[in-house]
Design a protein around this motif. Structure first.
Motif, PDB file in Angstrom:
ATOM      1  N   SER A   2      -7.357   1.089  -8.171  1.00  0.00           N
ATOM      2  CA  SER A   2      -6.412   0.942  -9.149  1.00  0.00           C
ATOM      3  C   SER A   2      -6.850   0.962 -10.590  1.00  0.00           C
ATOM      4  CB  SER A   2      -5.794  -0.532  -8.937  1.00  0.00           C
ATOM      5  OG  SER A   2      -6.671  -1.485  -8.988  1.00  0.00           O
ATOM      6  N   THR A  15      -4.374   9.420  -2.751  1.00  0.00           N
ATOM      7  CA  THR A  15      -3.136   9.049  -2.741  1.00  0.00           C
ATOM      8  C   THR A  15      -2.124   9.858  -1.935  1.00  0.00           C
ATOM      9  OG1 THR A  15      -2.558  10.286  -4.733  1.00  0.00           O
ATOM     10  CG2 THR A  15      -3.043   7.885  -4.982  1.00  0.00           C
ATOM     11  N   ASP A 160       6.525   8.331  -1.038  1.00  0.00           N
ATOM     12  CA  ASP A 160       5.177   7.696  -0.898  1.00  0.00           C
ATOM     13  C   ASP A 160       4.414   7.757  -2.022  1.00  0.00           C
ATOM     14  OD1 ASP A 160       5.393   7.457   2.275  1.00  0.00           O
ATOM     15  OD2 ASP A 160       5.457   9.789   2.179  1.00  0.00           O
ATOM     16  N   VAL A 161       4.481   8.576  -2.875  1.00  0.00           N
ATOM     17  CA  VAL A 161       3.619   8.762  -4.076  1.00  0.00           C
ATOM     18  C   VAL A 161       4.566   9.481  -5.321  1.00  0.00           C
ATOM     19  CG1 VAL A 161       2.582  10.734  -3.331  1.00  0.00           C
ATOM     20  CG2 VAL A 161       1.511   9.451  -4.935  1.00  0.00           C
ATOM     21  N   ASP A 192       5.627   3.795  -3.303  1.00  0.00           N
ATOM     22  CA  ASP A 192       4.473   3.172  -2.805  1.00  0.00           C
ATOM     23  C   ASP A 192       3.239   3.261  -3.470  1.00  0.00           C
ATOM     24  OD1 ASP A 192       6.123   2.241  -0.749  1.00  0.00           O
ATOM     25  OD2 ASP A 192       5.615   3.795   0.823  1.00  0.00           O
ATOM     26  N   ARG A 193       2.893   4.351  -3.956  1.00  0.00           N
ATOM     27  CA  ARG A 193       1.903   4.669  -4.776  1.00  0.00           C
ATOM     28  C   ARG A 193       2.173   5.466  -6.006  1.00  0.00           C
ATOM     29  NH1 ARG A 193       0.681   6.000   0.271  1.00  0.00           N
ATOM     30  NH2 ARG A 193       0.868   8.196   0.270  1.00  0.00           N
ATOM     31  N   THR A 220      -1.198   2.711  -9.078  1.00  0.00           N
ATOM     32  CA  THR A 220      -2.312   2.925  -8.540  1.00  0.00           C
ATOM     33  C   THR A 220      -3.426   3.508  -9.124  1.00  0.00           C
ATOM     34  OG1 THR A 220      -0.744   3.424  -6.545  1.00  0.00           O
ATOM     35  CG2 THR A 220      -3.098   4.089  -6.013  1.00  0.00           C
TER      36      THR A 220
END
Length: 273
Positions: A2, A15, A160-161, A192-193, A220
């Motif tokens: 992060s 990622t 997802d990203v 999510d990311r 992230t």
């Protein structure tokens, strides 16, 4: 992982995985080209690409065989015409067949909002009179429990990203962008990311009317990539390369010319950021 990172290559490697649903958002400016090019260099495959307005960047990613599916609401080379690698994939299956999921702008925006709010779907009055509900599994009708009105429901988007580009980040990894904004904030919050490339890192983010601030805790990774939106622009930092958008029409029409251009200008280059 992060906060601030030194390498875009590292951020992508950490990622993006084969088979992921990936959103690269930005409207007119702040399009995350550098991030998309790094995903291409890392040869990710079987991706579901999500974007409200796929333009040249997605034409490149589709043409390099990365995309199994495209979720979108409009596609084209802005102000010029068609995306020829996109058309070739849909019409001829080159370099691989491409599944399509088409929505309206309002539908896509509401899907991101629902995803950001961790809701299963969004409700709107759009799509009436179109054939999209009959051809898209993520669109359905729903009856209001209070008025009885029939409305349209669209499934939430949860990539997802997500990748976006912005003007500034501070040293704690908080990000600020301004100018024309699309659904960058919603894409980040729904994913999510989330990875943000920025023009520069500053000691402090100065308040700006209308600016959007993404706090470090929702991100992230943040990577300094000056010029990371080119050939689109970053307000206050760079101008749009209109000539490139025009030139892309000829470059992308021919498979061999497209492949040669990508080898020379994307695969054969390494971003320092």
């Amino acid at each position: 992982m992060s906060g601030l990172m030194g390498s875009l290559a590292e951020a992508v490697a950490c990622t993006v995985r084969d088979g992921d649903t990936v959103a690269l958002e930005g409207f007119t400016h702040l399009i995350p080209y550098a991030a998309g090019h790094e995903i291409i260099r890392q040869e990710r495959r079987d991706l579901t690409l999500v974007r409200m307005t796929p333009d040249i960047l997605y034409d490149q990613m589709i043409g390099m065989g990365m995309a199994a599916k495209l979720v979108f609401s409009w596609g084209g080379n802005p102000g010029v015409g068609s995306l020829h690698r996109f058309r070739d994939a849909v019409q001829n299956g080159w370099p691989r067949p491409l599944e399509l999921e088409e929505h309206s702008h309002a539908g896509m925006a509401n899907r991101y909002v629902a995803g950001a709010g961790r809701l299963p779907f969004a409700v709107l009055r759009g799509y009436a009179g179109t054939d999209l509900p009959a051809n898209t599994k993520n669109i359905d009708t729903i009856r209001c429990p209070f008025t009885g009105e029939e409305l349209t429901a669209v499934a939430a988007l949860r990539p997802d990203v997500a990748f976006v580009h912005a003007q500034q980040a501070d040293r704690d990894g908080n990000v600020q962008f301004w100018g024309i904004s699309g659904v960058q904030k919603e894409a980040v919050l729904s994913a999510d990311r989330a990875v943000v490339t920025v023009e520069e890192v500053v000691d402090h983010l100065e308040p700006r009317p209308g600016a959007v601030v993404l706090p470090a805790w929702v991100l992230t990774a943040v990577v300094a990539v000056p010029g990371g939106a080119a050939p689109s622009y970053a307000q206050g930092y760079s101008a749009r390369d209109n000539g490139f958008y025009q030139a892309w029409d000829a470059i992308s029409r021919d498979r061999d010319r497209f492949t040669a251009w990508m080898r020379e200008n994307v695969l054969g280059t390494v971003r320092k950021g």
